[in-house]
Scaffold this motif. Structure first.
Motif, PDB file in Angstrom:
ATOM      1  N   TYR A   1       1.749 -10.344  -5.340  1.00 35.96           N
ATOM      2  CA  TYR A   1       2.275  -9.084  -4.806  1.00 35.96           C
ATOM      3  C   TYR A   1       1.291  -7.967  -5.177  1.00 35.96           C
ATOM      4  O   TYR A   1       0.897  -7.847  -6.339  1.00 35.96           O
ATOM      5  CB  TYR A   1       3.640  -8.828  -5.432  1.00 35.96           C
ATOM      6  CG  TYR A   1       4.245  -7.487  -5.116  1.00 35.96           C
ATOM      7  CD1 TYR A   1       4.558  -7.139  -3.798  1.00 35.96           C
ATOM      8  CD2 TYR A   1       4.527  -6.576  -6.127  1.00 35.96           C
ATOM      9  CE1 TYR A   1       5.127  -5.901  -3.510  1.00 35.96           C
ATOM     10  CE2 TYR A   1       5.100  -5.342  -5.846  1.00 35.96           C
ATOM     11  CZ  TYR A   1       5.390  -5.014  -4.532  1.00 35.96           C
ATOM     12  OH  TYR A   1       5.957  -3.794  -4.253  1.00 35.96           O
ATOM     13  N   ARG A   2       0.892  -7.176  -4.205  1.00 38.61           N
ATOM     14  CA  ARG A   2      -0.064  -6.083  -4.466  1.00 38.61           C
ATOM     15  C   ARG A   2       0.518  -4.711  -4.147  1.00 38.61           C
ATOM     16  O   ARG A   2      -0.214  -3.758  -3.879  1.00 38.61           O
ATOM     17  CB  ARG A   2      -1.349  -6.306  -3.647  1.00 38.61           C
ATOM     18  CG  ARG A   2      -2.184  -7.426  -4.185  1.00 38.61           C
ATOM     19  CD  ARG A   2      -3.476  -7.604  -3.412  1.00 38.61           C
ATOM     20  NE  ARG A   2      -4.248  -8.668  -4.026  1.00 38.61           N
ATOM     21  CZ  ARG A   2      -5.088  -8.486  -5.037  1.00 38.61           C
ATOM     22  NH1 ARG A   2      -5.310  -7.293  -5.503  1.00 38.61           N
ATOM     23  NH2 ARG A   2      -5.734  -9.508  -5.559  1.00 38.61           N
TER      24      ARG A   2
ATOM     25  N   THR B   1       1.451 -12.205   2.903  1.00 37.67           N
ATOM     26  CA  THR B   1       0.258 -11.953   3.722  1.00 37.67           C
ATOM     27  C   THR B   1       0.009 -10.446   3.819  1.00 37.67           C
ATOM     28  O   THR B   1       0.946  -9.666   3.972  1.00 37.67           O
ATOM     29  CB  THR B   1       0.474 -12.543   5.140  1.00 37.67           C
ATOM     30  OG1 THR B   1       0.736 -13.934   4.973  1.00 37.67           O
ATOM     31  CG2 THR B   1      -0.748 -12.353   6.018  1.00 37.67           C
ATOM     32  N   HIS B   2      -1.239 -10.035   3.685  1.00 42.15           N
ATOM     33  CA  HIS B   2      -1.562  -8.600   3.709  1.00 42.15           C
ATOM     34  C   HIS B   2      -1.414  -8.059   5.132  1.00 42.15           C
ATOM     35  O   HIS B   2      -1.985  -8.605   6.071  1.00 42.15           O
ATOM     36  CB  HIS B   2      -2.984  -8.375   3.195  1.00 42.15           C
ATOM     37  CG  HIS B   2      -3.167  -8.886   1.791  1.00 42.15           C
ATOM     38  ND1 HIS B   2      -4.370  -8.840   1.131  1.00 42.15           N
ATOM     39  CD2 HIS B   2      -2.286  -9.439   0.912  1.00 42.15           C
ATOM     40  CE1 HIS B   2      -4.224  -9.338  -0.095  1.00 42.15           C
ATOM     41  NE2 HIS B   2      -2.966  -9.720  -0.234  1.00 42.15           N
ATOM     42  N   ASP B   3      -0.661  -6.985   5.255  1.00 45.40           N
ATOM     43  CA  ASP B   3      -0.319  -6.469   6.585  1.00 45.40           C
ATOM     44  C   ASP B   3      -0.701  -4.986   6.683  1.00 45.40           C
ATOM     45  O   ASP B   3      -0.120  -4.140   5.994  1.00 45.40           O
ATOM     46  CB  ASP B   3       1.201  -6.648   6.789  1.00 45.40           C
ATOM     47  CG  ASP B   3       1.669  -6.104   8.123  1.00 45.40           C
ATOM     48  OD1 ASP B   3       0.824  -5.595   8.893  1.00 45.40           O
ATOM     49  OD2 ASP B   3       2.887  -6.171   8.387  1.00 45.40           O
ATOM     50  N   PRO B   4      -1.663  -4.640   7.561  1.00 43.10           N
ATOM     51  CA  PRO B   4      -2.119  -3.244   7.632  1.00 43.10           C
ATOM     52  C   PRO B   4      -1.019  -2.264   8.055  1.00 43.10           C
ATOM     53  O   PRO B   4      -1.087  -1.080   7.714  1.00 43.10           O
ATOM     54  CB  PRO B   4      -3.254  -3.274   8.667  1.00 43.10           C
ATOM     55  CG  PRO B   4      -3.165  -4.584   9.345  1.00 43.10           C
ATOM     56  CD  PRO B   4      -2.428  -5.526   8.459  1.00 43.10           C
TER      57      PRO B   4
ATOM     58  N   GLY C   1       0.363   0.817  -4.158  1.00 41.52           N
ATOM     59  CA  GLY C   1      -0.704  -0.195  -4.159  1.00 41.52           C
ATOM     60  C   GLY C   1      -1.016  -0.611  -5.582  1.00 41.52           C
ATOM     61  O   GLY C   1      -1.177   0.247  -6.448  1.00 41.52           O
ATOM     62  N   LYS C   2      -1.073  -1.896  -5.858  1.00 43.41           N
ATOM     63  CA  LYS C   2      -1.282  -2.377  -7.235  1.00 43.41           C
ATOM     64  C   LYS C   2      -2.542  -3.229  -7.363  1.00 43.41           C
ATOM     65  O   LYS C   2      -2.741  -4.165  -6.572  1.00 43.41           O
ATOM     66  CB  LYS C   2      -0.082  -3.247  -7.673  1.00 43.41           C
ATOM     67  CG  LYS C   2       1.237  -2.533  -7.760  1.00 43.41           C
ATOM     68  CD  LYS C   2       1.204  -1.289  -8.627  1.00 43.41           C
ATOM     69  CE  LYS C   2       0.732  -1.541 -10.056  1.00 43.41           C
ATOM     70  NZ  LYS C   2       0.534  -0.251 -10.790  1.00 43.41           N
ATOM     71  N   PRO C   3      -3.356  -2.943  -8.377  1.00 40.22           N
ATOM     72  CA  PRO C   3      -4.466  -3.861  -8.687  1.00 40.22           C
ATOM     73  C   PRO C   3      -3.890  -5.039  -9.453  1.00 40.22           C
ATOM     74  O   PRO C   3      -2.922  -4.869 -10.188  1.00 40.22           O
ATOM     75  CB  PRO C   3      -5.353  -3.019  -9.607  1.00 40.22           C
ATOM     76  CG  PRO C   3      -4.389  -2.100 -10.299  1.00 40.22           C
ATOM     77  CD  PRO C   3      -3.260  -1.834  -9.340  1.00 40.22           C
TER      78      PRO C   3
END
Ligand code: PEP
Ligand code: CO
Length: 466
Positions: A131-132, A147-150, A113-115
């Motif tokens: 990109y996170r 798109t953020h994907d849980p 996980g990237k800030p």
């Protein structure tokens, strides 16, 4: 811990979190994560804390390193083995040179996980989310992929688990592969001076082991390896789901050590709230814009009982501002807190190359290390560790070093998905130079002037212990 529960962070502002379109999908992933076994064990975490209590007194040295952003696709035996190998090589150089145990902590098995400084970037005239990290979205530059994907949180657990499982099998061979190797396991591009220093160091170590055996001393420790995992504790849904209670304390079982990033370490923020409640050792990244009173409040919050080995301060000031470490050291010392002082000379030294690539120069990295050592030394505090972004691959992401990589070389093999890493040659050179800066035994003559280090770098001065 008053008022704390694994979800009490939810009442605070949580920066740098993904925004998911579907809450139900996230709930399902969290349920799965909560039911799966922890990735690391409580005794392992406690052992790391004990090692850190020695590092805080200058009697052990932390080597923390790995990718800026780990990738799911790199979960292969070859890649994992080579990540371990460079850390083992550096650990031998540093341990031999400084004559102290090296605590090996990878940015591995969970650094997904990237800030980010910007939420969006421009790609082919279109604004797309940045990109996170693989735990949040895909690197491919399209709106859909970003798109953020849980579901990726579940994958992050699974890839961490596979990586760690393979690391555990590799740790059985300890250092024996490096010491018994008939060939030199270095890339052809590693400069001759580094290869020769490496060879001499291995010969020295083998000679010492041979002598120990001839005297009947058990040298078996060299054939086992204690290796720890760490990642930035950024994605709080993930960390919460992997936090479990044991013997009256809460442990985050996603990694042995977690660190709080420079962008999320606000005193009133959700990250500080979450990490004040877990018993793991916690790193805090600190840049030059810290506030003195805040730093001490942070320590009071994270470590109210002054537990030894609990907090690692990872300074990342940048070579040009590293003098600011004096003020930080003064504040911390006056507070009576004892921390492991670790230097991350990477994150404050990023620059844009002429071709628009983010890079870092070996000379700035070394310069920050040197200034940090001197500043701590003035306050009779030992440098207890280092934090590097590195790989054993022959990439061209950072400039400088004995191999003299220049801006024009960056296009050759620029492979990182986030920040630029030291390659094998630069990482080994860094290990030798670090030993040199700290006044230890190094077979590689540093280009930096020798320092006169007071005794605090090698032993614990009494005022540090009090
Ligand atoms: C990192 O370690 O990759 C990082 C983002 O660091 P920092 O929080 O120090 O900027
Ligand atoms: Co980074």
């Amino acid at each position: 811990m008053t008022g704390w529960s694994p979800d009490s962070w939810r009442k605070k502002v949580a920066l740098q979190q993904p925004s998911y379109a579907c809450g139900e999908k996230l709930d399902e992933v969290k349920r799965n994560l909560s039911s799966w076994p922890g990735l690391v064990s409580v005794p392992e975490i406690q052992s790391l804390k004990q090692h850190f209590s020695l590092a805080a007194q200058g009697q052990a040295f932390l080597l923390q390193g790995g990718d800026c952003a780990e990738r799911f696709r790199d979960c292969t035996p070859e890649v994992i083995a080579s990540k371990l190998q460079i850390l083992k090589q550096m650990a031998l150089i540093i341990g031999w040179g400084l004559e102290k145990p090296v605590i090996k902590v990878g940015r591995i098995a969970g650094q997904y996980g990237k800030p980010r400084s910007q939420a969006f970037e421009l790609c082919a005239q279109q604004e797309i989310p940045v990109y996170r990290g693989d735990a949040v979205n895909d690197f491919h530059p399209s709106f859909g992929a970003r798109t953020h994907d849980p579901a990726r949180l579940g994958l992050a657990y699974q890839f961490s688990s596979m990586t760690l499982n393979f690391m555990r099998t590799l740790s059985k061979q300890g250092f024996s592969d490096l010491l018994n190797s008939k060939t030199i396991p270095l890339a052809p591009s590693v400069p001759h001076a580094v290869v020769s220093a490496y060879q001499k160091t291995m010969e020295d170590i083998k000679g010492a082991l041979g002598f120990m055996e001839s005297m009947g001393v058990d040298a078996a420790a060299i054939s086992s390896l204690e290796f720890f995992t760490s990642h930035e504790g950024l994605l709080l849904d993930y960390e919460e789901a992997l936090t479990r209670r044991s013997n009256g304390s809460w442990y985050d079982l996603s990694a042995h050590m977690l660190w709080i990033g420079e962008r999320t370490r606000s005193l009133d923020g959700a990250h500080m709230e979450f990490f004040r409640g877990v018993a793991n050792p916690i790193g805090i990244k600190i840049g030059p814009d810290f506030s003195g009173s805040e730093v001490v409040k942070m320590l009071d919050q994270l470590n109210p009982d002054h537990e030894a080995g609990k907090v690692v301060f990872i300074t990342r000031f940048g070579a040009d501002r590293a003098e600011g470490i004096h003020a930080l050291a003064r504040e911390v010392k006056a507070s009576g807190h004892q921390v492991v002082w670790s230097s991350d000379p990477m994150h404050g030294n990023s620059e844009m190359s002429t071709s628009g690539k983010k890079t870092r120069s070996v000379s700035k990295i070394l310069s920050e290390l040197q200034t940090t050592v001197l500043a701590l030394n003035d306050h009779r505090l030992p440098l207890g560790g280092v934090h590097f972004e590195l790989t054993s691959d022959d990439v061209t992401e950072c400039i400088g070093g004995l191999a003299r990589l220049g801006h024009q070389d960056l296009d050759l093999r620029y492979e990182t998905w986030c920040d630029p890493r030291l390659n094998q040659a630069q990482a080994l050179e860094m290990a030798f130079s670090l030993v040199d800066v700290l006044g230890g035994k190094s077979h590689l003559e540093s280009t930096f002037p020798k320092l006169t280090i007071k005794s605090s770098q090698t032993s614990a001065p009494t005022d540090v212990l009090s």
